[in-house]
Design a protein around this motif. Structure first.
Motif, PDB file in Angstrom:
ATOM      1  N   SER B  69      -9.385   4.949  -5.841  1.00 29.32           N
ATOM      2  CA  SER B  69      -9.342   6.324  -5.343  1.00 29.32           C
ATOM      3  C   SER B  69      -8.728   6.407  -3.950  1.00 29.32           C
ATOM      4  CB  SER B  69     -10.742   6.929  -5.347  1.00 29.32           C
ATOM      5  OG  SER B  69     -11.606   6.191  -4.508  1.00 29.32           O
ATOM      6  N   SER B  70      -8.960   5.364  -3.139  1.00 29.37           N
ATOM      7  CA  SER B  70      -8.389   5.383  -1.788  1.00 29.37           C
ATOM      8  C   SER B  70      -7.072   4.625  -1.727  1.00 29.37           C
ATOM      9  CB  SER B  70      -9.369   4.777  -0.781  1.00 29.37           C
ATOM     10  OG  SER B  70      -9.539   3.400  -1.028  1.00 29.37           O
ATOM     11  N   GLY B  71      -6.656   4.034  -2.823  1.00 31.14           N
ATOM     12  CA  GLY B  71      -5.382   3.318  -2.860  1.00 31.14           C
ATOM     13  C   GLY B  71      -5.387   2.049  -2.038  1.00 31.14           C
ATOM     14  N   ARG B  72      -6.482   1.276  -2.140  1.00 31.18           N
ATOM     15  CA  ARG B  72      -6.578   0.075  -1.322  1.00 31.18           C
ATOM     16  C   ARG B  72      -7.120  -1.104  -2.111  1.00 31.18           C
ATOM     17  NH1 ARG B  72      -8.874   2.107   4.583  1.00 31.18           N
ATOM     18  NH2 ARG B  72      -7.208   3.606   4.961  1.00 31.18           N
ATOM     19  N   SER B  73      -6.634  -2.287  -1.716  1.00 30.89           N
ATOM     20  CA  SER B  73      -7.165  -3.534  -2.226  1.00 30.89           C
ATOM     21  C   SER B  73      -7.229  -4.524  -1.074  1.00 30.89           C
ATOM     22  CB  SER B  73      -6.286  -4.101  -3.343  1.00 30.89           C
ATOM     23  OG  SER B  73      -6.754  -5.365  -3.770  1.00 30.89           O
ATOM     24  N   THR B  74      -8.201  -5.426  -1.138  1.00 32.38           N
ATOM     25  CA  THR B  74      -8.284  -6.495  -0.146  1.00 32.38           C
ATOM     26  C   THR B  74      -8.395  -7.825  -0.863  1.00 32.38           C
ATOM     27  OG1 THR B  74     -10.690  -6.383   0.007  1.00 32.38           O
ATOM     28  CG2 THR B  74      -9.439  -5.025   1.548  1.00 32.38           C
ATOM     29  N   LEU B  75      -7.827  -8.854  -0.255  1.00 33.57           N
ATOM     30  CA  LEU B  75      -7.978 -10.220  -0.722  1.00 33.57           C
ATOM     31  C   LEU B  75      -8.734 -10.972   0.350  1.00 33.57           C
ATOM     32  CD1 LEU B  75      -7.327 -12.419  -2.848  1.00 33.57           C
ATOM     33  CD2 LEU B  75      -5.294 -12.963  -1.490  1.00 33.57           C
ATOM     34  N   TYR B  76      -9.918 -11.429  -0.003  1.00 31.86           N
ATOM     35  CA  TYR B  76     -10.780 -12.162   0.907  1.00 31.86           C
ATOM     36  C   TYR B  76     -10.657 -13.646   0.606  1.00 31.86           C
ATOM     37  CZ  TYR B  76     -15.202 -13.790   2.966  1.00 31.86           C
ATOM     38  OH  TYR B  76     -16.162 -14.465   3.677  1.00 31.86           O
ATOM     39  N   ILE B  77     -10.363 -14.438   1.650  1.00 29.75           N
ATOM     40  CA  ILE B  77     -10.285 -15.891   1.500  1.00 29.75           C
ATOM     41  C   ILE B  77     -11.388 -16.494   2.356  1.00 29.75           C
ATOM     42  CG2 ILE B  77      -8.869 -17.956   1.762  1.00 29.75           C
ATOM     43  CD1 ILE B  77      -6.384 -16.212   1.519  1.00 29.75           C
ATOM     44  N   ALA B  78     -12.291 -17.207   1.720  1.00 31.33           N
ATOM     45  CA  ALA B  78     -13.409 -17.826   2.431  1.00 31.33           C
ATOM     46  C   ALA B  78     -13.051 -19.240   2.878  1.00 31.33           C
ATOM     47  CB  ALA B  78     -14.631 -17.868   1.521  1.00 31.33           C
ATOM     48  N   ALA B  79     -13.552 -19.599   4.033  1.00 30.19           N
ATOM     49  CA  ALA B  79     -13.408 -20.969   4.553  1.00 30.19           C
ATOM     50  C   ALA B  79     -11.976 -21.469   4.416  1.00 30.19           C
ATOM     51  CB  ALA B  79     -14.384 -21.900   3.836  1.00 30.19           C
ATOM     52  N   SER B  80     -11.068 -20.799   5.086  1.00 33.22           N
ATOM     53  CA  SER B  80      -9.641 -21.086   4.923  1.00 33.22           C
ATOM     54  C   SER B  80      -9.305 -22.543   5.242  1.00 33.22           C
ATOM     55  CB  SER B  80      -8.819 -20.148   5.793  1.00 33.22           C
ATOM     56  OG  SER B  80      -9.168 -20.299   7.157  1.00 33.22           O
ATOM     57  N   GLN B  81      -8.266 -23.040   4.543  1.00 41.90           N
ATOM     58  CA  GLN B  81      -7.790 -24.413   4.691  1.00 41.90           C
ATOM     59  C   GLN B  81      -6.293 -24.406   4.949  1.00 41.90           C
ATOM     60  OE1 GLN B  81      -8.764 -26.122   0.896  1.00 41.90           O
ATOM     61  NE2 GLN B  81     -10.972 -25.845   1.151  1.00 41.90           N
ATOM     62  N   PRO B  82      -5.769 -25.463   5.583  1.00 41.36           N
ATOM     63  CA  PRO B  82      -4.306 -25.512   5.804  1.00 41.36           C
ATOM     64  C   PRO B  82      -3.507 -25.341   4.515  1.00 41.36           C
ATOM     65  CG  PRO B  82      -5.391 -27.155   7.152  1.00 41.36           C
ATOM     66  CD  PRO B  82      -6.463 -26.553   6.277  1.00 41.36           C
ATOM     67  N   GLY B  83      -4.055 -25.791   3.387  1.00 42.31           N
ATOM     68  CA  GLY B  83      -3.376 -25.642   2.106  1.00 42.31           C
ATOM     69  C   GLY B  83      -3.282 -24.206   1.627  1.00 42.31           C
ATOM     70  N   ASP B  84      -3.995 -23.301   2.277  1.00 38.43           N
ATOM     71  CA  ASP B  84      -3.907 -21.875   1.932  1.00 38.43           C
ATOM     72  C   ASP B  84      -2.693 -21.217   2.568  1.00 38.43           C
ATOM     73  OD1 ASP B  84      -7.505 -21.527   2.276  1.00 38.43           O
ATOM     74  OD2 ASP B  84      -6.320 -21.976   0.483  1.00 38.43           O
ATOM     75  N   SER B  85      -2.016 -21.931   3.457  1.00 31.22           N
ATOM     76  CA  SER B  85      -0.845 -21.382   4.132  1.00 31.22           C
ATOM     77  C   SER B  85       0.241 -21.059   3.110  1.00 31.22           C
ATOM     78  CB  SER B  85      -0.305 -22.365   5.172  1.00 31.22           C
ATOM     79  OG  SER B  85      -1.259 -22.595   6.174  1.00 31.22           O
ATOM     80  N   ALA B  86       0.649 -19.806   3.073  1.00 29.50           N
ATOM     81  CA  ALA B  86       1.624 -19.309   2.089  1.00 29.50           C
ATOM     82  C   ALA B  86       1.835 -17.829   2.369  1.00 29.50           C
ATOM     83  CB  ALA B  86       1.116 -19.504   0.668  1.00 29.50           C
ATOM     84  N   THR B  87       2.712 -17.227   1.585  1.00 34.12           N
ATOM     85  CA  THR B  87       2.847 -15.772   1.617  1.00 34.12           C
ATOM     86  C   THR B  87       2.085 -15.190   0.436  1.00 34.12           C
ATOM     87  OG1 THR B  87       4.994 -15.826   2.718  1.00 34.12           O
ATOM     88  CG2 THR B  87       4.456 -13.832   1.480  1.00 34.12           C
ATOM     89  N   TYR B  88       1.295 -14.159   0.711  1.00 33.06           N
ATOM     90  CA  TYR B  88       0.478 -13.517  -0.316  1.00 33.06           C
ATOM     91  C   TYR B  88       1.043 -12.132  -0.605  1.00 33.06           C
ATOM     92  CZ  TYR B  88      -2.715 -17.361   0.298  1.00 33.06           C
ATOM     93  OH  TYR B  88      -3.262 -18.620   0.328  1.00 33.06           O
TER      94      TYR B  88
END
Lengths: 114, 111
Positions: B69-88
């Protein structure tokens, strides 16, 4: 199960040359898409197909042609390449229930037009 | 015409931090929303797909929410790691139209 594959991976063309990019999928998907990705522009849809023998224009179709003669293949053609077509090209596919299902991407083709 | 915006364009965080990536879209009449990851020089890998009737999806350390309804989404990443480095990348599908993509958020996780 290879998923979505693209041929070739890299190509350098001179202005005015022609070439065809091949996309193949082995998931029996009805929908197939061609995108280009440019820095600062994101992914833009070139052409797509909702089934064998059908094609439709996307956001940036000029200078490109496509064909879907077989369900598993989607070809993207450049008849007379221009430097503005230097980009990374991605193919994608999804199933007939694609409105609700994931879209899968190939690894990309990096094209440089000199 | 559907437009998808992702903020911020780039984000740098220390390892171990929890983080949120944002996606907004202008037309709330969507069928689904998909989050992708793209490593440099590579293709797109699907992370999570949320149907329009769903509020969230989880996969490991990733949680995606959808407020249609508000036109929104979020992506939550817990306990980030160097391997998470990328474009989302966030993309939405509406009606009979193909996916519409945002321009992505480039994430760097510093060890």
């Amino acid at each position: 199960n290879a998923g979505v594959t693209q041929t070739p991976k890299f190509r350098v063309l001179k202005t005015g040359q022609s070439m065809t990019l091949l996309c193949a999928q082995d998931m029996n998907h009805e929908y197939m898409y061609w995108y280009r990705q440019d820095p600062g522009m994101g992914l833009r849809l070139i052409h797509y197909s909702v089934g064998e023998g059908t094609t439709a224009k996307g956001e940036v179709p000029d200078g490109y042609n496509v064909s879907r003669l077989k369900k598993q293949n989607f070809l993207l053609g450049l008849e007379s390449a221009a430097p503005s077509q230097t980009s990374v090209y991605f193919c994608a596919s999804t199933s007939l229930a694609g409105l609700y299902n994931e879209q899968f991407f190939g690894p990309g083709t990096r094209l440089t037009v000199l | 015409k559907q437009e998808v915006t992702q903020i911020p364009a780039a984000l740098s965080v220390p390892e171990g931090e929890n983080l949120v990536l944002n996606c907004s879209f202008t037309d709330s009449a969507i069928y689904n929303l998909q989050w992708f990851r793209q490593d440099p020089g590579k293709g797109l890998t699907s992370l999570l797909l949320i149907q329009s009737s769903q509020r969230e999806q989880t996969s490991g350390r990733l949680n995606a929410s959808l407020d249609k309804s508000s036109g929104r989404s979020t992506l939550y990443i817990a306990a980030s790691q160097p391997g998470d480095s990328a474009t989302y990348l966030c993309a939405v599908r509406g009606g009979n139209t193909p996916l519409v993509f945002g321009k992505g958020t480039r994430l760097s996780v510093i060890a």
